[in-house]
Every structure is written in C-alpha cells, then in structure tokens.
Design an enzyme around this catalytic site. Structure first.
Site, PDB file in Angstrom:
ATOM      1  N   ARG A 116       2.161 -11.133  -0.766  1.00  0.00           N
ATOM      2  CA  ARG A 116       1.001 -12.011  -0.687  1.00  0.00           C
ATOM      3  C   ARG A 116       0.458 -13.207  -1.235  1.00  0.00           C
ATOM      4  O   ARG A 116       0.455 -13.257  -2.815  1.00  0.00           O
ATOM      5  CB  ARG A 116       0.288 -11.435  -1.099  1.00  0.00           C
ATOM      6  CG  ARG A 116       0.314  -9.348  -0.102  1.00  0.00           C
ATOM      7  CD  ARG A 116      -0.210  -9.509   1.168  1.00  0.00           C
ATOM      8  NE  ARG A 116      -0.198  -9.043   2.384  1.00  0.00           N
ATOM      9  CZ  ARG A 116      -0.761  -8.673   3.448  1.00  0.00           C
ATOM     10  NH1 ARG A 116      -1.353  -9.295   4.127  1.00  0.00           N
ATOM     11  NH2 ARG A 116      -0.314  -7.312   3.867  1.00  0.00           N
ATOM     12  N   LYS A 156      -8.775  -2.689   0.827  1.00  0.00           N
ATOM     13  CA  LYS A 156      -8.396  -1.513   1.549  1.00  0.00           C
ATOM     14  C   LYS A 156      -9.758   0.312   1.376  1.00  0.00           C
ATOM     15  O   LYS A 156      -9.857   0.309   1.938  1.00  0.00           O
ATOM     16  CB  LYS A 156      -7.185  -0.986   1.852  1.00  0.00           C
ATOM     17  CG  LYS A 156      -6.387  -2.331   2.852  1.00  0.00           C
ATOM     18  CD  LYS A 156      -6.773  -2.765   3.688  1.00  0.00           C
ATOM     19  CE  LYS A 156      -6.185  -4.219   4.645  1.00  0.00           C
ATOM     20  NZ  LYS A 156      -6.766  -4.736   4.974  1.00  0.00           N
ATOM     21  N   ASP A 190     -10.023 -11.092   8.130  1.00  0.00           N
ATOM     22  CA  ASP A 190      -8.816  -9.612   7.856  1.00  0.00           C
ATOM     23  C   ASP A 190      -9.916  -7.951   8.603  1.00  0.00           C
ATOM     24  O   ASP A 190     -10.080  -6.982   9.343  1.00  0.00           O
ATOM     25  CB  ASP A 190      -8.522  -9.091   6.578  1.00  0.00           C
ATOM     26  CG  ASP A 190      -7.437  -7.706   6.578  1.00  0.00           C
ATOM     27  OD1 ASP A 190      -6.744  -7.669   7.418  1.00  0.00           O
ATOM     28  OD2 ASP A 190      -7.608  -7.028   5.362  1.00  0.00           O
ATOM     29  N   ARG A 211       1.017  -1.289   0.078  1.00  0.00           N
ATOM     30  CA  ARG A 211       0.070   0.195   0.142  1.00  0.00           C
ATOM     31  C   ARG A 211       0.855   1.157   0.162  1.00  0.00           C
ATOM     32  O   ARG A 211       2.147   1.246   0.305  1.00  0.00           O
ATOM     33  CB  ARG A 211      -0.952   0.035   1.528  1.00  0.00           C
ATOM     34  CG  ARG A 211      -1.800  -1.052   1.319  1.00  0.00           C
ATOM     35  CD  ARG A 211      -2.789  -0.872   2.559  1.00  0.00           C
ATOM     36  NE  ARG A 211      -2.293  -0.948   3.291  1.00  0.00           N
ATOM     37  CZ  ARG A 211      -1.884   0.200   4.167  1.00  0.00           C
ATOM     38  NH1 ARG A 211      -1.976   1.511   3.776  1.00  0.00           N
ATOM     39  NH2 ARG A 211      -1.450   0.027   5.576  1.00  0.00           N
ATOM     40  N   HIS A 250     -10.665  -3.989  12.364  1.00  0.00           N
ATOM     41  CA  HIS A 250      -9.861  -4.244  10.811  1.00  0.00           C
ATOM     42  C   HIS A 250      -9.290  -6.185  12.280  1.00  0.00           C
ATOM     43  O   HIS A 250      -8.335  -5.698  12.659  1.00  0.00           O
ATOM     44  CB  HIS A 250      -8.318  -3.668  10.911  1.00  0.00           C
ATOM     45  CG  HIS A 250      -7.123  -4.220  10.128  1.00  0.00           C
ATOM     46  ND1 HIS A 250      -6.101  -3.817  10.949  1.00  0.00           N
ATOM     47  CD2 HIS A 250      -7.148  -4.697   9.649  1.00  0.00           C
ATOM     48  CE1 HIS A 250      -5.288  -4.346   9.686  1.00  0.00           C
ATOM     49  NE2 HIS A 250      -6.142  -5.108   8.734  1.00  0.00           N
ATOM     50  N   LYS A 255      -2.476 -12.669  12.530  1.00  0.00           N
ATOM     51  CA  LYS A 255      -3.938 -12.719  12.498  1.00  0.00           C
ATOM     52  C   LYS A 255      -4.859 -13.871  11.362  1.00  0.00           C
ATOM     53  O   LYS A 255      -5.136 -14.321  12.050  1.00  0.00           O
ATOM     54  CB  LYS A 255      -4.243 -10.568  11.616  1.00  0.00           C
ATOM     55  CG  LYS A 255      -4.585  -9.681  12.680  1.00  0.00           C
ATOM     56  CD  LYS A 255      -5.433  -8.698  11.653  1.00  0.00           C
ATOM     57  CE  LYS A 255      -5.725  -8.188  11.022  1.00  0.00           C
ATOM     58  NZ  LYS A 255      -4.304  -8.565  10.275  1.00  0.00           N
ATOM     59  N   THR A 256      -3.657 -13.539  10.455  1.00  0.00           N
ATOM     60  CA  THR A 256      -4.193 -14.719  10.001  1.00  0.00           C
ATOM     61  C   THR A 256      -4.346 -15.796  10.059  1.00  0.00           C
ATOM     62  O   THR A 256      -5.186 -17.003  10.593  1.00  0.00           O
ATOM     63  CB  THR A 256      -4.320 -14.276   8.206  1.00  0.00           C
ATOM     64  OG1 THR A 256      -4.214 -13.070   7.638  1.00  0.00           O
ATOM     65  CG2 THR A 256      -4.216 -15.607   6.611  1.00  0.00           C
ATOM     66  N   SER A 265      -0.229  -6.075  10.704  1.00  0.00           N
ATOM     67  CA  SER A 265       0.752  -6.895   9.226  1.00  0.00           C
ATOM     68  C   SER A 265       2.081  -7.550  10.205  1.00  0.00           C
ATOM     69  O   SER A 265       3.053  -6.946  10.762  1.00  0.00           O
ATOM     70  CB  SER A 265       1.170  -6.158   8.333  1.00  0.00           C
ATOM     71  OG  SER A 265       1.497  -7.381   6.629  1.00  0.00           O
TER      72      SER A 265
END
Length: 532
Positions: free
Chosen positions: A318, A196, A253, A54, A215, A238-239, A234
C-alpha cells in the site's frame, strides 16, 4: 511542555508531545526513531510486521443501552462490554506514559455542513504521517480555533492485548466506543486500521444527518461537473478507474451523498501497489514521493528502488498520500449529485459480462450483495475462484443494519434518475485458475472505455441483450471496445464449460442472498441471478 489536553485521556507523563507536525518533520522523526527508510523517490517506507492488512476478527463495538438497538450485531459487529473496553483503555494509557506522543487534529467530511473533527493520538511518527496525509488537513487558522475533537482515536501498535484477560480475539484489537466517542487500536501497525476506524465512525454518524456514507471512489467532468461514484471491494479497480486523467478526482475510497451532492470524507488516498505499472496507473505511480507512506513494498536496499511486482511480504502492499498529489484532484473534495453509479466486481470465474445496465431493483440487489471473488492460491486451501459477498461493498465498516444504507441509496437513485452499471474488471475467456483453458484479465483500456461510455451517455444509445442466467441487460457494442468481448460466453472456447461455471456462480449469488437477506422485498430479491 504543551500537552494539548492529553491529560484528559489519562496520558500525563509523555516525554514529548508533537501536534500537527509537517510531513517533513514527521518523516524526520520516523527516521530518527528507526521506524522506516527512504526510497529513491523520497517516500517513507515501513514494514508493518505481523499485520499486513486489516484484522476484522479483532474489531469490537462497545455494547451500551444507548446504541444497542442501532447496531447490526453479528460476525462483523462484535460486542464488547464497557468494563472490558475501559480496562484495555487504562492499560493502553499506562503503556503510553513516558513515550513520545504524536497528535494529528484533522477533519473528515469535505462538506462543511457535515465535517467531523478527529483527534488521532499516535505512538508512531510514521502512522501520524499516514493519517496526516489521509484526513483533511486544517489550515493554521482552523487549527487555532479547533477546540475539542468530536471523536478521538488512540493507536498504539506496541501495546499487545492478552486475549484471555482482555476479552478480545488476539494481541490486536480495534475497539469502538460510540458513547465515549473513542476508538482504541492496539497491536497492529497496519495504518489502514486507523483510516477504516474513521470510516466506521462516519458510517454510524452520517445517516442521522440524512447523508448516505459510501465505500466508493468518485470523480467528475471538469467542465460540466457531472459526477460519478465507483463502488467496489479491494482489488476491483476503485482507485485506478477513478484516477482518470480526463476527469477530476474527488476521492478514492470514502464519500457521503447529501442533498447537496457528493463529498469526500478524506483528504488523501490509500492505493494498492502490487504490480503497479507507471503506464497503466501513472497517477498513483507518480504520487509515491516525499510525504507518502509506503507499506510492505519490497525495496532494493542499495538503490532504494521499489519492486512493485514482489509480493513476498504481502500482496496487500500500500501507499498513502494526500489527494493533491494527483494533478487533477478536486480541491475541496466535493461534487454534484451523481449521474452515474458504477458497481465494480473482479469476477475470477470469468462469466460475468464486462458491463451491464441495472434498473433500480437490480441496483439494490447488487448493492446489498457486494460481489467480487478471490483467486486460487491467495489463501491456503483455495484451489479455485472463491466468491466474496460483502454487503454494500463495505460490510466490515457498516455498523448499522444494511437496509438503512440500502434504502438511502434506492431513494437517491429514484429521486435523481441516476444510471447504474455493473462492471466486471475480472476475467474473460475463462476462469482465472483451475482446469481447462484459463482466461485473461480484462484489459484496463477496455474497462476505461466502457466506463467512459457509461459516463458520457453513449451506452444509452446502443442495443442490449438480456442475460437470463445473471438477469442482466448487456450492451452489445461500446465505442473503442471489441464487440466480441461484450458477451462472456462468446469468449470461451468451451461453451459447455462456460454454462457450468455461469450456473454455479448464479447459484452462489442466489444462495447468499437467500441466507443473508431473507426479509428483503420480493422485487429486489427477484432482480438477481437465477439460481436454478
């Protein structure tokens, strides 16, 4: 030729228009157009050029009288005039004439009461494949009755802005007009900008419906339905942690918390691939197959095998895939009121405990603080761990004042008696880099065991010790975790070095909080680390 209403956007001379093609058709189109190649697993693999992540400095919000007072203007939410936005829109639309156009009409929000319709207009078939897999895909009946979208996003990576003329920061721009209900994405092929942008729009819309946008990832017990959410920036896990084979994955997410419970904004996942290990993260590894879009992962040109440990293009490799590629995904992505909230941080200083219990005030403190740390060497000039404080664990995507979201979380924690824990997925036994004895990354199996104990209530039965430096209550034992790692100071050979690093990080917390949240209530301000 059917144009599906593109002329309303000013796109009146496309060479072809494709709406809601299947993943197979979009993969074929991307290969035909030379946008990528296939891996040996059947996934479509692309490189995104200059932009491999990003570009927050290139994001702007159109400042109009109607929305001015509801936006938290500053370094994150930068204003741009309506005239500049309209001028860029006109040039982008002109750029898209005489080109193939790919449309995806989909939805965000698995709760029917909160579903928002998004039309994504793409120059690239590969990006259309990505967003097809990431958003909620309409059935044929829903598509036939789709009508007008609530919001439109136009993504044209080939269109480059001219900063001096266009009033933007670089050739790339992400421009959100909440009044015209339109987002423009120029100059960047990184697909995460589209995802996003949807999130940023939902974060603006949902509070007005009494929904807390978050988030976070979320999962639930398949038998009891007990739901948990995982906040984290990031690289904090989380994932990985939400993709627990023993629980149903709601989403990885972006979620909303309504009076009915948790619901996924998306219909897909966007996971990091760097150092991906089939044993440690089999769910993500096995999701990289036909229909997935892989960005910037190095691949052997002959065998088409991935090298997930090669970060030469970027560390931010990714993969995007539909959530149903995870065997235990919850379809639709809805769950109950969260019984447990987990805040994830990757502490590269190696001084935070692996897990700590937070009361309501401490939960609010750590929610608005949003701490993790970046490693030495990941950016030029970074020679030791650097703290990163991202408000609400998602500052770049939150257009409103942080207090709007923070108050909504606080109200829910109190109302539902939700348990909150801070989990450090970072380093133990020393820092990640620097002088002296270095630490090691917290073992995933131990983190999973601690999270499991938090979710099943085991951590409510153990003894706790208060950490005065960080103002945290630390459990002294946890099933399936060595007791010697529970208190980070005990894991350092040089106790004096630990004390120096701990006090240093605590002061960073305190300084950041005092600078960013001078008007926060005293009970919350005093719930954080002591900076003396």
């Amino acid at each position: 030729m059917e144009t599906f209403g593109l002329e309303k956007l000013g796109i009146i001379n496309p060479t072809a228009v494709y709406r809601n093609l299947s993943p197979a058709q979009l993969t074929e189109a991307a290969l035909r157009r030379g946008e990528g190649t296939l891996s040996n697993t059947g996934a479509l693999v692309v490189t995104t050029g200059k932009y491999t992540g990003r570009s927050p400095e290139d994001k702007f919000i159109v400042d109009t009288p109607t929305i001015h007072d509801s936006i938290a203007w500053g370094k994150v939410n930068r204003p741009i005039s309506q005239d500049k936005f309209n001028a860029i829109r006109a040039k982008m639309v002109a750029y898209l004439q005489n080109r193939e156009i790919f449309i995806f009409d989909g939805m965000a929000g698995a709760d029917p009461a909160c579903t928002t319709k998004f039309r994504i207009v793409n120059e690239l078939a590969s990006q259309n494949l990505f967003i097809h897999q990431l958003l909620i895909r309409p059935t044929s009946e829903e598509l036939a009755a789709y009508g007008e979208a609530d919001f439109t996003i136009i993504a044209a990576p080939g269109f480059k802005c001219v900063p001096d003329t266009d009033g933007v920061h670089s050739e790339a721009a992400i421009l959100v007009d909440y009044e015209q209900k339109l987002v423009l994405i120029a100059g960047s092929q990184y697909a995460g900008e589209i995802k996003k942008s949807v999130f940023s729009v939902m974060n603006y819309l949902m509070p007005n419906h009494g929904v807390l946008p978050m988030h976070c990832s979320a999962n639930m017990d398949p038998e009891t339905g007990d739901t948990a959410v995982f906040f984290g920036l990031s690289g904090t896990g989380k994932t990985t942690l939400s993709a627990d084979p023993a629980r149903k994955l709601i989403g990885d997410d972006e979620h909303g918390w309504s009076d009915n419970g948790i619901f996924n904004f998306e219909g897909g996942c966007y996971a990091k691939c760097i150092n991906l290990d089939p044993e440690g993260e089999p769910e993500i590894y096995n999701a990289i197959r036909f229909g997935s879009l892989v960005e910037n992962v190095v691949m052997d040109p002959e065998t088409r095998e991935f090298d997930f440990f090669d970060g030469s293009i970027t560390e931010n490799t990714r993969v995007g895939y539909p959530v149903n590629y995870i065997d235990n995904a919850a379809i639709p992505g809805v769950g109950g009121i969260p019984k447990v909230v987990i805040f994830l941080t990757a502490d590269a200083f190696g001084v935070l405990p692996p897990i700590a219990r937070l009361d309501e005030n401490a939960a609010m403190y750590h929610f608005v603080t949003g701490f993790t740390s970046k490693l030495a060497g990941t950016e030029r000039g970074v020679k030791e761990p650097q703290p990163t404080f991202s408000t609400l664990f998602g500052e770049p995507f939150m257009p409103m004042d942080p207090s709007v979201y923070a108050n909504m979380l606080g109200e829910r924690i109190e109302k539902y008696n939700t348990k909150v824990y801070l989990v450090n997925t970072g380093w133990t036994g020393g820092p990640a880099s620097g002088e002296g004895k270095l630490g090691s990354r917290m073992k995933l199996k131990f983190t999973r065991a601690m999270v499991t104990a938090a979710l099943n209530g085991e951590l409510e039965k153990v003894e706790y010790k208060h950490d005065d430096t960080f103002n945290l209550d630390v459990p002294q034992s946890c099933p399936n975790v060595p007791s010697e790692i529970m208190n980070p100071r005990d894991t350092w050979e040089d106790k004096a070095a630990y004390d120096v690093s701990a006090k240093k990080l605590a002061k960073m917390f305190a300084d950041n909080f005092a600078k960013k949240y001078p008007n926060m209530p005293k009970n919350i301000a005093e719930a954080g680390p002591k900076g003396e």
